[in-house]
Structure formats: structure tokens, C-alpha cells
Scaffold this motif. Structure first.
Motif, PDB file in Angstrom:
ATOM      1  N   LYS A  64       0.838  -1.199   0.000  1.00 34.82           N
ATOM      2  CA  LYS A  64       0.000   0.000   0.000  1.00 34.82           C
ATOM      3  C   LYS A  64       0.876   1.254   0.000  1.00 34.82           C
ATOM      4  O   LYS A  64       0.647   2.200  -0.767  1.00 34.82           O
ATOM      5  CB  LYS A  64      -0.918  -0.023   1.224  1.00 34.82           C
ATOM      6  N   GLU A  65       1.888   1.261   0.848  1.00 35.82           N
ATOM      7  CA  GLU A  65       2.758   2.434   0.960  1.00 35.82           C
ATOM      8  C   GLU A  65       3.576   2.668  -0.307  1.00 35.82           C
ATOM      9  O   GLU A  65       3.935   3.808  -0.623  1.00 35.82           O
ATOM     10  CB  GLU A  65       3.696   2.258   2.163  1.00 35.82           C
ATOM     11  N   LEU A  66       3.853   1.597  -1.060  1.00 28.73           N
ATOM     12  CA  LEU A  66       4.649   1.715  -2.280  1.00 28.73           C
ATOM     13  C   LEU A  66       3.824   2.125  -3.491  1.00 28.73           C
ATOM     14  O   LEU A  66       4.370   2.297  -4.586  1.00 28.73           O
ATOM     15  CB  LEU A  66       5.364   0.383  -2.563  1.00 28.73           C
ATOM     16  N   GLY A  67       2.516   2.275  -3.302  1.00 25.02           N
ATOM     17  CA  GLY A  67       1.684   2.793  -4.371  1.00 25.02           C
ATOM     18  C   GLY A  67       1.034   1.767  -5.269  1.00 25.02           C
ATOM     19  O   GLY A  67       0.472   2.112  -6.312  1.00 25.02           O
ATOM     20  N   TYR A  68       1.082   0.500  -4.889  1.00 26.22           N
ATOM     21  CA  TYR A  68       0.348  -0.515  -5.634  1.00 26.22           C
ATOM     22  C   TYR A  68      -1.154  -0.377  -5.389  1.00 26.22           C
ATOM     23  O   TYR A  68      -1.584   0.081  -4.325  1.00 26.22           O
ATOM     24  CB  TYR A  68       0.730  -1.913  -5.149  1.00 26.22           C
ATOM     25  N   GLU A  69      -1.963  -0.806  -6.372  1.00 22.68           N
ATOM     26  CA  GLU A  69      -3.331  -1.172  -6.051  1.00 22.68           C
ATOM     27  C   GLU A  69      -3.242  -2.532  -5.367  1.00 22.68           C
ATOM     28  O   GLU A  69      -2.647  -3.470  -5.922  1.00 22.68           O
ATOM     29  CB  GLU A  69      -4.195  -1.279  -7.308  1.00 22.68           C
ATOM     30  N   VAL A  70      -3.819  -2.626  -4.181  1.00 22.88           N
ATOM     31  CA  VAL A  70      -3.624  -3.820  -3.362  1.00 22.88           C
ATOM     32  C   VAL A  70      -4.892  -4.661  -3.328  1.00 22.88           C
ATOM     33  O   VAL A  70      -5.983  -4.163  -3.036  1.00 22.88           O
ATOM     34  CB  VAL A  70      -3.207  -3.435  -1.926  1.00 22.88           C
ATOM     35  N   GLY A  71      -4.716  -5.935  -3.641  1.00 26.89           N
ATOM     36  CA  GLY A  71      -5.809  -6.890  -3.528  1.00 26.89           C
ATOM     37  C   GLY A  71      -5.512  -7.893  -2.438  1.00 26.89           C
ATOM     38  O   GLY A  71      -4.363  -8.289  -2.227  1.00 26.89           O
ATOM     39  N   SER A  72      -6.559  -8.297  -1.739  1.00 29.55           N
ATOM     40  CA  SER A  72      -6.410  -9.337  -0.725  1.00 29.55           C
ATOM     41  C   SER A  72      -7.647 -10.231  -0.795  1.00 29.55           C
ATOM     42  O   SER A  72      -8.349 -10.248  -1.808  1.00 29.55           O
ATOM     43  CB  SER A  72      -6.212  -8.741   0.669  1.00 29.55           C
ATOM     44  N   GLY A  73      -7.920 -10.977   0.252  1.00 26.04           N
ATOM     45  CA  GLY A  73      -9.093 -11.837   0.221  1.00 26.04           C
ATOM     46  C   GLY A  73      -9.058 -12.900   1.289  1.00 26.04           C
ATOM     47  O   GLY A  73      -8.064 -13.053   2.022  1.00 26.04           O
ATOM     48  N   SER A  74     -10.154 -13.649   1.368  1.00 21.92           N
ATOM     49  CA  SER A  74     -10.317 -14.678   2.394  1.00 21.92           C
ATOM     50  C   SER A  74     -10.675 -16.016   1.778  1.00 21.92           C
ATOM     51  O   SER A  74     -11.287 -16.089   0.714  1.00 21.92           O
ATOM     52  CB  SER A  74     -11.444 -14.292   3.368  1.00 21.92           C
ATOM     53  N   LEU A  75     -10.317 -17.063   2.496  1.00 29.33           N
ATOM     54  CA  LEU A  75     -10.726 -18.424   2.175  1.00 29.33           C
ATOM     55  C   LEU A  75     -11.857 -18.769   3.137  1.00 29.33           C
ATOM     56  O   LEU A  75     -11.667 -18.773   4.356  1.00 29.33           O
ATOM     57  CB  LEU A  75      -9.545 -19.369   2.357  1.00 29.33           C
ATOM     58  N   VAL A  76     -13.037 -19.025   2.606  1.00 29.54           N
ATOM     59  CA  VAL A  76     -14.228 -19.223   3.434  1.00 29.54           C
ATOM     60  C   VAL A  76     -14.504 -20.713   3.615  1.00 29.54           C
ATOM     61  O   VAL A  76     -14.642 -21.443   2.633  1.00 29.54           O
ATOM     62  CB  VAL A  76     -15.453 -18.541   2.796  1.00 29.54           C
ATOM     63  N   GLY A  77     -14.561 -21.138   4.881  1.00 28.50           N
ATOM     64  CA  GLY A  77     -14.876 -22.531   5.174  1.00 28.50           C
ATOM     65  C   GLY A  77     -13.714 -23.328   5.723  1.00 28.50           C
ATOM     66  O   GLY A  77     -13.807 -24.556   5.855  1.00 28.50           O
ATOM     67  N   LEU A  78     -12.612 -22.671   6.039  1.00 28.81           N
ATOM     68  CA  LEU A  78     -11.488 -23.381   6.647  1.00 28.81           C
ATOM     69  C   LEU A  78     -11.936 -24.061   7.944  1.00 28.81           C
ATOM     70  O   LEU A  78     -12.689 -23.470   8.729  1.00 28.81           O
ATOM     71  CB  LEU A  78     -10.355 -22.410   6.971  1.00 28.81           C
ATOM     72  N   PRO A  79     -11.522 -25.283   8.194  1.00 26.82           N
ATOM     73  CA  PRO A  79     -11.882 -25.943   9.457  1.00 26.82           C
ATOM     74  C   PRO A  79     -11.479 -25.091  10.656  1.00 26.82           C
ATOM     75  O   PRO A  79     -10.347 -24.601  10.730  1.00 26.82           O
ATOM     76  CB  PRO A  79     -11.073 -27.246   9.404  1.00 26.82           C
ATOM     77  N   GLY A  80     -12.418 -24.867  11.549  1.00 24.14           N
ATOM     78  CA  GLY A  80     -12.173 -24.052  12.732  1.00 24.14           C
ATOM     79  C   GLY A  80     -12.507 -22.587  12.552  1.00 24.14           C
ATOM     80  O   GLY A  80     -12.477 -21.812  13.526  1.00 24.14           O
ATOM     81  N   GLN A  81     -12.846 -22.180  11.344  1.00 24.15           N
ATOM     82  CA  GLN A  81     -13.179 -20.771  11.086  1.00 24.15           C
ATOM     83  C   GLN A  81     -14.553 -20.450  11.657  1.00 24.15           C
ATOM     84  O   GLN A  81     -15.472 -21.265  11.622  1.00 24.15           O
ATOM     85  CB  GLN A  81     -13.161 -20.519   9.588  1.00 24.15           C
TER      86      GLN A  81
END
Length: 348
Positions: A185-202
Motif C-alpha cells: 500500500k505504501e509503495l503505491g500498488y493497487e492492493v488486492g487481498s481476500g479470504s478463504l471461506v470454510g477453513l476448518p475451525g473458522q
């Protein structure tokens, strides 16, 4: 619940407790999806941005318990494209009309910072925007890729539950992954992230934390994918029931919280439901990433079973996709599709 959804649609604010309520509620799911679709239409329009995905290596130094590319999967048929092959694939994508390529791989140490920077520079000569999805690096490497011309970076946090992360991502550090996102983010990229839904224990609580984490960064793009167990991983016998529906809900809430970001309809959605990506596009998503890598490589980039392939003819795939999108009132857009592009071109 109707009032809560309406307020979120207007304010784009939700507390952790309110997010949990929305994820729990079964009767109001259709209202949630409809609200997310309205917000999507208002903030990013009816066009679906296409990004050309190049999966250039399935070697990985990590050993994540949910991933088919994990280091200890001795059944994986490993491959690695040469820099020339990567460039040729990008060139073919540009000839079809793509304006963005996504370079994705396992964390393959063969690709040094110097090699990756040269690949980026050569692809930029084609006039393409470049998204990298190559894992955790130090700040200096991220800076070098940015200087070479990389525009975006995708790094899924997978989960903000630190105990869960430590359990299913052995030898890795949640704090370091979060550091990577901050550096990007600080370096000026457009930043993408995300989640894995359904992991055991989530839990729903941790999914709510994920969404608030994305809003706090804030991300420019976020992908939500249902967990699908791979037979050659420690989680081979884990259940998948309900993962698709819950993933749609998480994605829809994300659209309410972050109205103008880019949200992909992930291939994992289609692996669990025959119309998965179309349903995702009707519940807040606005991006599809067709795979333009050689078909044999598509088969070997085996993150999870049932991973959808685009087939040997990339141009035919786009034609077929265009027809499918027209049936739900959407159109294909060959554009860089940067965050905020639609509102900039279509002021209220």
C-alpha cells in the motif's frame, strides 16, 4: 434485517456484530444479494472487467495445509514457464484485447527479483497493466517490481484469525503477511487481498474480522473463495457443505462495505456450483480472470480439485463468456479497470 441491509447499502458501514447477523441470517440472503448488486451497479457499472491470468509456475516453497501446490505434495506435476514463454503468453493476451495480465505462481525462488523485474519491464512494453500474485517478499523486492512497472499486487490474507493462520499455514507468520500488505500500500500498488471461506475451525466472528480488516487497509480489490479440500493435503477429508452460500454472503457484505472496489467472481465459486460465477456477478462481483496459460499448465496448477479451465482456445472462451454475461444484462470490458475508473468516467 431489511432495515440493517438498507442502512448498510446507504452508509457502507457495519459493526462486527451486524456483519455476523447478516452472515447468520438465511431468510434475508436474497435481500443482501440484491442490495450488493445495486451497489455494484451504482459504483462500478454493468461492465465486467476481464484480466488475463498467467499461472507461470506451480513450484512453491510453502506448505499451506489447504493448497494443492504445497511443498510436500509429491503427486504434483511441477512446471515452470521460461521468461520468454511468459512474455509470449502476455503478447497473445494483448492480441486478443486484454489490457491487464495477472502473473500468478507459487512462491518459486527460481524467479529472482532481477528476473521478475525484467519480465515486468518487457510486458509493460506491450502496453498492459500488470498484476502480480507471487506471494510474500521483502519491501525492497516489492519496490523493485513497482519501479519496473507493476501496477497491482494480490496477496490474500486468507484469514485474520492468527491461531487459525498458524495452524493451517505452518512455518509462516500472519504478522509478516500483514506487513507485506502495508508495504504494498505504501509503495503505491493497487492492493488486492481476500479470504478463504470454510477453513476448518473458522468462525463467523473471524470472517467479520476479515471484512473489517479489508475496509481498514483499505484494499482496492478483494477476492472471496470457498475452501475446497485437495486430496493431497492434510485437509483432504474436510467438509465443504455451505461454503458456496457463505462465500456469496461474505462477498456481498464486502460490496456493501467497500462499494467501489473490484471484486472477482472466483473460479472456485464455479467449482462448487455450475452457475457459481454468474451468481457471484449478480451478488456484487465485477471482475473475471480468464486463464490464458497453456491448457496443460492449467491442469497442473492444481490448487483444488475441480478447478475450472478455460480450454485451449482463449478467444472462443471470451466469445462464450460474452454470451453468458449478456443473459444477465452484463457486458465484457477490455480495460485496465483500475479502482475508481468507472466513477471517474461516469460522474454522478
Amino acid at each position: 434485517m431489511k432495515q440493517l441491509i438498507q442502512r448498510a447499502e446507504e452508509s457502507h458501514q457495519l459493526t462486527k456484530e451486524e456483519i455476523i447477523l447478516l452472515l447468520q441470517d438465511k431468510e434475508a440472503a436474497s435481500l443482501l444479494f440484491q442490495a450488493a448488486d445495486r451497489v455494484r451497479k451504482k459504483y462500478v457499472g454493468d461492465e465486467v472487467y476481464l484480466r488475463a491470468l498467467i499461472e507461470f509456475s506451480n513450484y512453491c516453497k510453502n506448505n499451506c495445509c489447504y493448497c494443492g501446490l504445497r511443498r510436500d505434495n509429491r503427486h504434483a506435476l511441477r512446471y515452470r514457464l521460461t521468461p520468454r514463454q511468459i512474455l509470449n503468453t502476455a503478447r497473445q493476451a494483448a492480441q486478443i484485447g486484454y489490457k491487464t495480465v495477472v502473473l500468478q505462481s507459487g512462491e518459486d525462488t527460481w524467479f529472482s527479483p532481477a528476473i521478475m523485474a525484467e519480465i515486468i519491464r518487457e510486458i509493460k512494453k506491450l502496453g498492459l497493466a500488470i498484476t502480480l500474485s507471487i506471494g510474500e517478499k521483502n519491501r525492497e523486492e516489492y519496490a523493485a517490481y513497482r519501479q519496473a512497472g507493476a501496477d497491482r499486487y494480490l496477496l490474500r490474507i486468507e484469514t485474520t484469525d492468527k491461531a487459525l493462520y498458524a495452524k493451517w499455514d505452518p512455518g509462516m507468520s500472519w504478522q509478516n503477511r500483514a506487513r507485506c500488505l502495508r508495504d504494498l500500500k505504501e509503495l503505491g500498488y493497487e492492493v488486492g487481498s481476500g479470504s478463504l471461506v470454510g477453513l476448518p475451525g473458522q468462525t463467523l466472528e473471524s470472517l467479520a474480522d476479515d471484512l473489517l480488516f479489508f475496509k481498514s487497509l483499505p484494499v482496492d480489490m478483494a477476492g472471496i473463495g470457498p475452501f475446497i479440500p485437495h486430496p493431497q493435503t492434510p485437509l483432504a477429508q474436510a467438509a465443504v457443505e455451505g461454503h458456496f452460500e457463505l462465500s456469496l454472503k461474505v462477498m456481498a457484505v464486502m460490496r456493501l462495505l467497500l462499494p467501489d472496489i473490484n471484486i472477482p467472481a472466483t473460479t472456485a465459486m464455479e467449482s462448487l456450483h455450475p452457475r457459481g460465477r454468474l451468481l457471484a456477478l449478480q451478488s456484487g462481483a465485477n471482475v473475471i480472470m480468464p486463464n490464458v496459460t497453456d491448457e496443460l499448465c492449467q491442469e497442473r496448477y492444481d490448487l483444488y480439485p475441480g478447478k475450472m479451465h478455460t480450454g485451449p482456445n482463449a478467444e472462443q472462451y471470451v466469445r462464450d463468456l460474452t454470451r453468458k454475461l449478456a443473459a444477465i444484462g452484463r457486458t465484457v470490458r477490455f480495460s485496465t479497470g483500475f479502482h475508481g475508473e468507472y466513477l471517474k468516467n461516469n460522474p454522478a
